[in-house]
Motif scaffolding. Structure first.
Motif, short mmCIF file in Angstrom:
data_model
loop_
_atom_site.label_atom_id
_atom_site.label_comp_id
_atom_site.label_asym_id
_atom_site.label_seq_id
_atom_site.Cartn_x
_atom_site.Cartn_y
_atom_site.Cartn_z
N THR A 237 0.85 -1.19 0.00
CA THR A 237 0.00 0.00 0.00
C THR A 237 0.88 1.24 0.00
O THR A 237 2.05 1.21 0.43
CB THR A 237 -0.92 0.02 1.23
N LEU A 238 0.32 2.34 -0.46
CA LEU A 238 1.07 3.60 -0.48
C LEU A 238 1.46 4.00 0.94
O LEU A 238 2.55 4.56 1.15
CB LEU A 238 0.23 4.70 -1.13
N ARG A 239 0.60 3.70 1.92
CA ARG A 239 0.95 4.02 3.30
C ARG A 239 2.21 3.28 3.73
O ARG A 239 3.10 3.87 4.38
CB ARG A 239 -0.22 3.66 4.22
N GLU A 240 2.30 1.98 3.39
CA GLU A 240 3.50 1.21 3.75
C GLU A 240 4.74 1.75 3.04
O GLU A 240 5.83 1.82 3.63
CB GLU A 240 3.28 -0.26 3.39
N GLU A 241 4.57 2.14 1.78
CA GLU A 241 5.70 2.68 1.03
C GLU A 241 6.18 4.00 1.63
O GLU A 241 7.38 4.25 1.77
CB GLU A 241 5.31 2.87 -0.43
N LEU A 242 5.23 4.85 2.03
CA LEU A 242 5.59 6.14 2.63
C LEU A 242 6.21 5.96 4.01
O LEU A 242 7.10 6.72 4.40
CB LEU A 242 4.36 7.05 2.71
N ASP A 243 5.77 4.95 4.77
CA ASP A 243 6.40 4.67 6.06
C ASP A 243 7.85 4.26 5.86
O ASP A 243 8.74 4.66 6.64
CB ASP A 243 5.64 3.55 6.78
N PHE A 244 8.10 3.45 4.83
CA PHE A 244 9.48 3.05 4.54
C PHE A 244 10.32 4.27 4.16
O PHE A 244 11.46 4.44 4.62
CB PHE A 244 9.50 2.03 3.41
N ILE A 245 9.76 5.14 3.32
CA ILE A 245 10.50 6.34 2.90
C ILE A 245 10.76 7.26 4.08
O ILE A 245 11.81 7.90 4.17
CB ILE A 245 9.71 7.07 1.79
N ALA A 246 9.80 7.34 5.02
CA ALA A 246 10.01 8.18 6.20
C ALA A 246 11.19 7.68 7.02
O ALA A 246 12.01 8.48 7.51
CB ALA A 246 8.74 8.20 7.04
N SER A 247 11.32 6.34 7.17
CA SER A 247 12.47 5.78 7.88
C SER A 247 13.76 6.05 7.13
O SER A 247 14.80 6.37 7.74
CB SER A 247 12.27 4.28 8.08
N TYR A 248 13.70 5.91 5.82
CA TYR A 248 14.87 6.16 4.99
C TYR A 248 15.32 7.62 5.12
O TYR A 248 16.52 7.90 5.33
CB TYR A 248 14.53 5.82 3.54
N LEU A 249 14.38 8.55 5.05
CA LEU A 249 14.72 9.97 5.11
C LEU A 249 15.15 10.39 6.51
O LEU A 249 15.94 11.34 6.67
CB LEU A 249 13.54 10.81 4.64
N ALA A 250 14.63 9.70 7.53
CA ALA A 250 15.06 10.04 8.90
C ALA A 250 16.56 9.80 9.06
O ALA A 250 17.26 10.59 9.72
CB ALA A 250 14.27 9.20 9.90
N ILE A 251 17.06 8.73 8.45
CA ILE A 251 18.50 8.46 8.50
C ILE A 251 19.27 9.50 7.68
O ILE A 251 20.31 10.02 8.11
CB ILE A 251 18.78 7.04 7.99
N GLU A 252 18.75 9.82 6.51
CA GLU A 252 19.43 10.80 5.66
C GLU A 252 19.43 12.19 6.30
O GLU A 252 20.38 12.97 6.11
CB GLU A 252 18.75 10.85 4.28
N GLN A 253 18.40 12.51 7.07
CA GLN A 253 18.38 13.81 7.73
C GLN A 253 19.47 13.92 8.79
O GLN A 253 20.00 15.01 9.03
CB GLN A 253 17.01 14.04 8.37
N ILE A 254 19.81 12.80 9.43
CA ILE A 254 20.92 12.82 10.38
C ILE A 254 22.23 13.06 9.65
O ILE A 254 23.11 13.81 10.11
CB ILE A 254 20.97 11.52 11.19
N ARG A 255 22.36 12.45 8.46
CA ARG A 255 23.59 12.64 7.68
C ARG A 255 23.75 14.07 7.21
O ARG A 255 24.83 14.66 7.29
CB ARG A 255 23.58 11.72 6.45
#
Length: 377
Positions: A237-255
């Motif tokens: 689902t798009l919700r699951e895909e966006l949750d994955f992207i949110a986790s991905y971007l959370a790491i990139e925001q630390i970088r």
């Protein structure tokens, strides 16, 4: 008790085999009786139109004799047609087998009819077998020959139909295997490249900010768990895909610290829409690498999703340096484009262009679908 059950099972197997063996015979007999009834009805009414009197029973008896000959020949002809099918590579073998076979079958049927027809009082035949056979040969050889080739043609038609269905099933299996391979390739692309950058950032933070390093490590573990726990689904689902992207971007925001921010613009009406698994990650990664990472000023990524005339439209835009003169399709974008083509064919769109506000915009459109997500097996 067990011996009794075993004995009953052993006795049941031959019975089932006998029933299976009888079924083609019964179908053949029933089919030819039906043909005899149809032809007898036609002969009865045709004689009436000519002003002649041919009782239906007499006509049926005559046609039944004719059908009996072909009923005896049908199963051998069908077996022969299966063993020697029409193939371009074996054309002369087909000719060498079926031309003599058709002649022998017709002669057998005519000989049987010439002998048995007088016994049932069939019209137009006398007691002399040779006279009956000669007359039948001259008048009915070619129509009877057509019966043989009709049976052979039916077997060929069923064979071609089976081959077409088998090719379709094979094509679907290959498509599923391709989708699985592409998904696995995308995962393998994500893990080494992303892991290297993230672990390098964690190593730097361990000395400067241990708390941030631990937090980043927790985010990385959660993200990798989501990837590894994926059951091979081609769609989520798009919700699951966006949750994955949110986790991905959370790491990139630390970088990237204050240099990276993002915004998701997606309404609740599209959250249950089905999308290809990991379809947004290459687009977001492309925006970070070629947009945010190449500029000293803060960068912003916008992820949008909306429904439009039965299509789900997704877009990832950034305010980076833009495309420049050449549009380069990296592995991630090329893989995404190939997956969309394989999954949706002409029912999708995938474009990369300039963001009106500066930077790059990657957009795609796929059919808007909700419900259980498809999996790769």
């Amino acid at each position: 008790m067990n011996r009794t059950i075993a004995h009953l099972n052993a006795a049941t197997v031959p019975t089932e085999r006998l029933a299976c063996a009888r079924r083609p015979i019964l179908l053949t007999v029933a089919g030819w009786i039906l043909c005899a009834a149809v032809f007898a009805t036609q002969s009865h009414f045709a004689a009436a139109v000519r002003g002649q009197s041919v009782p239906w029973g007499a006509a049926f008896a005559a046609w039944l004799v004719w059908a009996s000959g072909w009923a005896l020949l049908t199963l051998p002809i069908l077996r022969l047609a299966k063993r020697v099918p029409f193939e371009r590579r074996a054309f002369w073998r087909v000719v060498a087998v079926h031309v003599p076979g058709s002649v022998v079958a017709v002669l057998f049927n005519l000989a049987l009819y010439a002998a048995a027809a007088p016994l049932v009082g069939a019209p137009g035949v006398g007691p002399d077998w040779s006279a009956n056979f000669s007359r039948l040969f001259v008048m009915t050889f070619l129509p009877n020959l057509a019966v043989y080739w009709a049976l052979v043609g039916a077997v060929q038609f069923l064979r071609l139909r089976h081959n077409i269905h088998e090719r379709e099933r094979r094509h679907l299996r290959l498509e599923a295997q391709l989708a699985e391979a592409q998904l696995l390739a995308l995962k393998s692309q994500l893990q080494p490249h992303f892991l290297f950058n993230t672990l390098n950032s964690i190593a730097v933070l361990i000395g400067d900010d241990p708390a941030a390093a631990r937090y980043m490590l927790q985010l990385l573990c959660g993200l990798l768990r989501k990837v590894l726990d994926n059951d091979g689904s081609r769609e989520v689902t798009l919700r699951e895909e966006l949750d994955f992207i949110a986790s991905y971007l959370a790491i990139e925001q630390i970088r990237f610290a204050d240099r990276l921010s993002y915004h998701v613009d997606a309404g609740p009406d599209v959250m249950q829409a089905r999308v290809p698994s990991l379809v947004l990650q290459p687009l977001v990664e492309n925006a970070i690498r070629h947009g945010v990472a190449r500029r000293a000023r803060p960068g912003r990524i916008v992820i949008s999703a909306r429904a439009d005339n039965g299509m789900l439209r997704l877009a990832v835009t950034d305010n980076g340096a833009g495309l420049g003169r050449d549009v380069k399709w990296g592995i991630g974008l090329s893989n995404t484009r190939a997956r969309l083509q394989q999954m949706f064919g002409a029912r999708h769109a995938f474009d990369i262009g300039e963001n009106p506000g500066g930077g790059t915009a990657v957009s795609l459109a796929i059919p808007l679908q909700e419900g259980p997500c498809a999996s790769v097996h």
